[in-house]
Design a protein around this motif. Structure first.
Motif, mmCIF file in Angstrom:
data_model
loop_
_atom_site.group_PDB
_atom_site.id
_atom_site.type_symbol
_atom_site.label_atom_id
_atom_site.label_comp_id
_atom_site.label_asym_id
_atom_site.label_seq_id
_atom_site.Cartn_x
_atom_site.Cartn_y
_atom_site.Cartn_z
ATOM 1 N N VAL A 18 0.858 -1.186 0.000
ATOM 2 C CA VAL A 18 0.000 0.000 0.000
ATOM 3 C C VAL A 18 0.893 1.234 0.000
ATOM 4 C CG1 VAL A 18 -0.209 0.119 2.520
ATOM 5 C CG2 VAL A 18 -1.994 1.101 1.090
ATOM 6 N N GLY A 19 0.469 2.256 -0.739
ATOM 7 C CA GLY A 19 1.244 3.479 -0.844
ATOM 8 C C GLY A 19 0.632 4.621 -0.064
ATOM 9 N N GLY A 20 1.453 5.612 0.253
ATOM 10 C CA GLY A 20 0.982 6.794 0.950
ATOM 11 C C GLY A 20 2.150 7.649 1.379
ATOM 12 N N ASP A 21 1.850 8.802 1.936
ATOM 13 C CA ASP A 21 2.873 9.633 2.575
ATOM 14 C C ASP A 21 2.770 9.346 4.065
ATOM 15 O OD1 ASP A 21 4.674 11.484 3.408
ATOM 16 O OD2 ASP A 21 3.482 13.242 2.872
ATOM 17 N N PHE A 22 3.345 8.237 4.480
ATOM 18 C CA PHE A 22 3.097 7.723 5.818
ATOM 19 C C PHE A 22 3.671 8.595 6.926
ATOM 20 C CE2 PHE A 22 3.153 3.690 3.235
ATOM 21 C CZ PHE A 22 1.780 3.551 3.218
ATOM 22 N N ASN A 23 4.800 9.251 6.668
ATOM 23 C CA ASN A 23 5.386 10.099 7.711
ATOM 24 C C ASN A 23 5.164 11.583 7.449
ATOM 25 O OD1 ASN A 23 7.076 10.480 5.578
ATOM 26 N ND2 ASN A 23 8.936 9.749 6.586
ATOM 27 N N GLN A 24 4.347 11.903 6.441
ATOM 28 C CA GLN A 24 3.960 13.279 6.123
ATOM 29 C C GLN A 24 5.169 14.184 5.905
ATOM 30 O OE1 GLN A 24 1.119 14.643 9.080
ATOM 31 N NE2 GLN A 24 -0.478 13.309 8.297
ATOM 32 N N ASP A 25 6.155 13.667 5.162
ATOM 33 C CA ASP A 25 7.322 14.483 4.839
ATOM 34 C C ASP A 25 7.252 15.021 3.419
ATOM 35 O OD1 ASP A 25 7.721 12.210 3.350
ATOM 36 O OD2 ASP A 25 9.779 11.853 4.034
ATOM 37 N N ILE A 33 -9.868 9.081 5.549
ATOM 38 C CA ILE A 33 -10.262 8.756 4.185
ATOM 39 C C ILE A 33 -9.982 7.281 3.964
ATOM 40 C CG2 ILE A 33 -9.923 9.311 1.757
ATOM 41 C CD1 ILE A 33 -8.613 11.941 2.756
ATOM 42 N N ARG A 34 -10.996 6.530 3.622
ATOM 43 C CA ARG A 34 -10.838 5.098 3.396
ATOM 44 C C ARG A 34 -10.720 4.826 1.907
ATOM 45 N NH1 ARG A 34 -13.043 3.122 8.219
ATOM 46 N NH2 ARG A 34 -11.680 4.005 9.794
ATOM 47 N N TYR A 57 -6.463 6.625 5.383
ATOM 48 C CA TYR A 57 -5.553 7.759 5.324
ATOM 49 C C TYR A 57 -5.981 8.845 6.299
ATOM 50 C CZ TYR A 57 -3.664 5.547 1.188
ATOM 51 O OH TYR A 57 -3.077 4.655 0.328
ATOM 52 N N PRO A 58 -5.013 9.519 6.922
ATOM 53 C CA PRO A 58 -5.359 10.501 7.952
ATOM 54 C C PRO A 58 -5.952 11.767 7.365
ATOM 55 C CG PRO A 58 -3.009 10.536 7.548
ATOM 56 C CD PRO A 58 -3.564 9.406 6.734
ATOM 57 N N SER A 59 -6.768 12.415 8.159
ATOM 58 C CA SER A 59 -7.247 13.754 7.831
ATOM 59 C C SER A 59 -7.041 14.615 9.059
ATOM 60 C CB SER A 59 -8.732 13.731 7.463
ATOM 61 O OG SER A 59 -9.524 13.603 8.625
ATOM 62 N N ILE A 60 -7.207 15.916 8.897
ATOM 63 C CA ILE A 60 -7.239 16.755 10.080
ATOM 64 C C ILE A 60 -8.563 16.516 10.774
ATOM 65 C CG2 ILE A 60 -5.764 18.505 9.046
ATOM 66 C CD1 ILE A 60 -8.271 20.179 8.544
ATOM 67 N N PHE A 61 -8.731 17.067 11.954
ATOM 68 C CA PHE A 61 -10.008 16.925 12.629
ATOM 69 C C PHE A 61 -11.070 17.658 11.830
ATOM 70 C CE2 PHE A 61 -7.075 15.912 15.950
ATOM 71 C CZ PHE A 61 -7.734 14.910 16.646
ATOM 72 N N ALA A 62 -12.194 16.986 11.639
ATOM 73 C CA ALA A 62 -13.243 17.542 10.796
ATOM 74 C C ALA A 62 -14.074 18.559 11.567
ATOM 75 C CB ALA A 62 -14.146 16.421 10.298
ATOM 76 N N ASN A 63 -14.602 19.550 10.838
ATOM 77 C CA ASN A 63 -15.567 20.441 11.453
ATOM 78 C C ASN A 63 -16.958 19.878 11.231
ATOM 79 O OD1 ASN A 63 -16.308 20.995 8.824
ATOM 80 N ND2 ASN A 63 -15.226 22.952 8.723
ATOM 81 N N PHE A 105 -14.831 17.979 7.148
ATOM 82 C CA PHE A 105 -13.919 18.393 6.085
ATOM 83 C C PHE A 105 -12.718 17.459 5.995
ATOM 84 C CE2 PHE A 105 -11.713 21.146 3.295
ATOM 85 C CZ PHE A 105 -10.398 21.203 3.706
ATOM 86 N N VAL A 106 -12.323 17.126 4.758
ATOM 87 C CA VAL A 106 -11.127 16.344 4.489
ATOM 88 C C VAL A 106 -10.138 17.240 3.759
ATOM 89 C CG1 VAL A 106 -10.186 14.441 3.144
ATOM 90 C CG2 VAL A 106 -12.293 14.131 4.417
ATOM 91 N N PRO A 107 -8.880 17.337 4.192
ATOM 92 C CA PRO A 107 -7.937 18.256 3.559
ATOM 93 C C PRO A 107 -7.667 17.891 2.111
ATOM 94 C CG PRO A 107 -6.790 16.765 5.035
ATOM 95 C CD PRO A 107 -8.261 16.551 5.264
ATOM 96 N N GLU A 108 -7.444 18.907 1.291
ATOM 97 C CA GLU A 108 -7.274 18.692 -0.140
ATOM 98 C C GLU A 108 -6.055 17.832 -0.442
ATOM 99 O OE1 GLU A 108 -7.219 22.331 -2.239
ATOM 100 O OE2 GLU A 108 -9.281 22.877 -1.734
ATOM 101 N N TYR A 109 -5.003 17.929 0.386
ATOM 102 C CA TYR A 109 -3.790 17.173 0.087
ATOM 103 C C TYR A 109 -4.096 15.689 -0.044
ATOM 104 C CZ TYR A 109 0.684 14.869 0.499
ATOM 105 O OH TYR A 109 1.757 14.051 0.270
ATOM 106 N N TYR A 110 -4.798 15.131 0.944
ATOM 107 C CA TYR A 110 -5.072 13.698 0.908
ATOM 108 C C TYR A 110 -6.139 13.370 -0.120
ATOM 109 C CZ TYR A 110 -2.115 13.180 4.936
ATOM 110 O OH TYR A 110 -1.035 13.177 5.767
#
Length: 665
Positions: A461-468, A634-635, A646-652, A656-661
């Protein structure tokens, strides 16, 4: 077993056990066998429903015809007793090592020398102390940690294959005393392993008798105090989490095959494989309240169902397979839109040019546009296969790629690493571009070991796991263990020999750490080991709650940024676990087909259990800790396996899911 003021003793008594195979799921055990082995288990056996032979048997010695326990294969086997929280105690047995050699096995692919002995503090099947006869010329005390055997003590000694040797291992605190025939082999201090089961372990033809585990009265008392403290501590932790309460129960027509949008206008509809009154196969869509939306007869039962909104109109298209054909079905009314036969096997398949076996189906976003509409599948064989095919939404072939060694493995996945709106294909040890071109092979991949159809990735599985800002690919590669590699180059970032790594899931399992964590589970020869790794590939912790399963599903139960892990491989582990190896339970008593999905109000997951024709939906008994900031991962539901959350910021309030992910999935 005896437990009284004199302590605790578990002794394997074979006197009345009939001759023949024992501990074998293929055979019904005799009453005498059941009694004799009540307190003993084989942690290296395949899950019982697989019905694999254990290669243990009861036979007799020629000299006096007394019954003994024999392991009659070159391989790897163990017999243990106790529990994971046993700390101090003694294990002893009389052991006859019949030959001095061993052979490759899933646990040790390089095994050549026989090692038969007693072990203590086995907290996974790859972590323990072992006092063993080695070959035909040594007695050795080892500390094992995965593939590493550290010699703590040893003596040269001629081992007579016709003779029994009494091995005795006593652990107390950090002191370890080892004896052979009452002769001291070692008296050492080591604190690497602090608790675990005790028993015997062998990798070659060998015989055992007088197997005995003993805890002194003081050791039993220490164990009792430890268990009580652990139980109290776990109760405190469990109290911090919401409990499940029944939200809704409805009658439904069959097993759930998908949750999506199938024409009701609601966010969550249900899809089922059903049988009509005339006995014909059909698909049925209902609302979450059980109201039928549509039913449509199908040309064969539809399996491997994947659904996604392909055209942006808010209705999920259904892709699946039936009778060696791919099918595409309208999610609005169940009408079949396209059908295509399976392709032929690749030139590198053992039987090229035949109808391919297909075991997975995926929907990916490989073309420019707002919606994923590429249907991808792969060749299946015991070694993982070579060919990958990509079709459009009408099942026209877009491209085919044939991968040389190492093969693509059992599960592929997709991720947009370069941010161009088109996903790349994580094909085991290779990365493919969205048009099927091979971009790289993993560093060192051509030299990976081959064992029993090995040399393939089981999941990736791929991703930006360490958010670098750089992408990584997490890979479980059987005997190669767990690997994390750079998505741009294929260079290895980390590699851990955990055993036969097979299960994989990623999520925010630790809210105190940045990015994502990676859960890995083991299979062949090491069933049931679980390990968590950080987004940078660093090892966080390992535990082994049973000797059965490797899969784990992330569950967003609290909404505070910590996802839990569902384990369901055996009754003893059934429940939600945290990333510290603690069982939180938190599941209702009712059991059946279980699905975790966000279907009620806030974005936390609900528990959906189907049993006896009814669907029960359980939700949390309390609001999220901060109702205005609820974690909304995000699943990647287009994947068959593994599970990527995949992680998101805390939703309001709009979750809300951040555009990056969102842009990278």
């Amino acid at each position: 077993m005896a437990e009284d003021c004199n302590g605790l003793t578990r002794r394997l008594k074979l006197g009345n056990v009939p001759l023949g195979h024992v501990l074998n799921p293929q055979l019904e055990p005799s009453p005498e066998e059941t009694v004799a082995f009540t307190d003993w288990i084989c942690p290296l056996n395949a899950p019982p429903n697989w019905r694999h032979a254990s290669f243990w048997r009861i036979t007799t010695e020629d000299s006096d015809h007394r019954r003994i326990l024999e392991y009659w294969m070159k391989g790897d086997q163990a017999l243990v007793t106790g529990s994971l929280n046993w700390r101090d105690g003694r294990i002893e047995a009389d052991i006859r090592q019949l030959i001095g050699s061993s052979a490759s096995n899933p646990d040790d692919e390089d095994a050549t020398i026989a090692r038969c002995g007693v072990m203590a503090r086995m907290w996974t099947v790859r972590h323990y102390y072992l006092l063993c006869l080695e070959g035909l010329n040594r007695v050795v005390l080892y500390r094992r940690e995965n593939n590493s055997y550290t010699e703590l003590a040893g003596q040269e000694m001629r081992i007579d294959p016709n003779r029994y040797y009494h091995l005795h291992l006593h652990v107390r605190g950090n002191r370890i005393r080892a004896y052979c025939n009452n002769q001291k082999i070692g008296d050492v201090f080591d604190s690497a392993h602090r608790h675990g089961l005790v028993g015997i372990r062998t990798n070659s033809l060998s015989r055992f008798e007088h197997l005995t585990a003993t805890l002194s009265p003081e050791e039993v008392n220490t164990l009792s105090i430890s268990r009580q403290r652990q139980a109290e501590y776990l109760e405190e932790i469990q109290a911090r989490y919401p409990k499940p309460i029944l939200h809704q129960e409805i009658n439904i027509p069959g097993n759930i095959t998908a949750i999506g949008q199938f024409g009701s206008g609601d966010k969550h509809d249900l899809l089922f494989n059903t049988i009509t009154a005339k006995g014909r196969t059909s698909l049925t869509a209902t609302t979450l309240n059980g109201k039928e939306i549509w039913t449509r007869e199908t040309n064969g039962q539809i399996n491997m169902i994947r659904t996604v909104d392909m055209d942006g109109k808010g209705i999920h298209t259904i892709a699946g397979v039936a009778d060696n054909h791919f099918v595409v079905i309208s999610g609005n009314d169940g009408v079949e839109k396209a059908r295509r036969p399976y392709p032929e096997t690749s030139v590198f398949h053992l039987k090229p040019g035949q109808t391919a076996a297909i075991d997975s189906l995926y929907i990916a976003h490989l073309r420019c546009g707002d919606n994923p509409c590429d249907i991808v599948t792969k060749e299946c064989d015991p070694g993982g296969g070579h060919a990958i095919w990509c079709f459009d939404e009408e099942l026209n072939l877009r491209w085919q790629t044939t991968i040389d060694q190492p093969r693509h493995g059992h599960h592929i996945s997709f991720y947009d690493f370069d941010g161009d709106g088109r996903e790349e294909v994580c094909a085991g040890y290779h990365l493919l571009g969205p048009d099927g071109e091979v971009r790289w092979r993993i560093e060192g991949g051509q030299s990976f070991e081959v064992f029993a159809f090995g040399r393939h990735a089981d999941s990736c599985v791929g991703g930006d796991f360490n958010q670098d800002g750089r992408g990584e690919i997490a890979i479980v590669g059987g005997g190669e263990g767990f690997m994390l590699c750079d998505a741009e180059t294929g260079e290895l970032i980390a590699k851990h020999p955990i055993g036969h790594a097979q299960g994989l899931s990623t999520a925010s399992f630790r809210k105190d750490l940045p990015g994502m964590e990676i859960h890995v589970g083991t299979r062949w020869g090491n069933y049931g080991i679980r390990a968590f790794y950080g987004g940078d590939g660093s090892h966080l912790m390992t535990f082994q709650p049973d000797f059965v399963g490797q899969q784990g599903t992330p569950v967003n139960w609290t909404g505070d940024g910590e996802e839990l892990l569902f384990l369901g491989s055996s009754p003893q582990v059934y429940g939600l676990w945290n990333a510290y190896g603690q069982k939180l339970g938190l599941l209702p008593e009712r059991q059946g087909q279980i699905i975790f999905a966000d279907v009620v109000e806030d974005p936390r997951d609900e528990i959906l259990i189907f049993a006896d024709g009814a669907l029960s939906i359980f939700t949390q008994d309390r609001p999220a800790p901060n109702p205005n900031r609820v974690y909304a991962p995000i699943r990647h539901r287009k994947l068959a396996s593994p599970v990527a959350s995949y992680p998101s910021i805390f939703a309001n309030r709009n979750w809300f899911v951040p555009e990056y992910y969102a842009d990278h999935i």
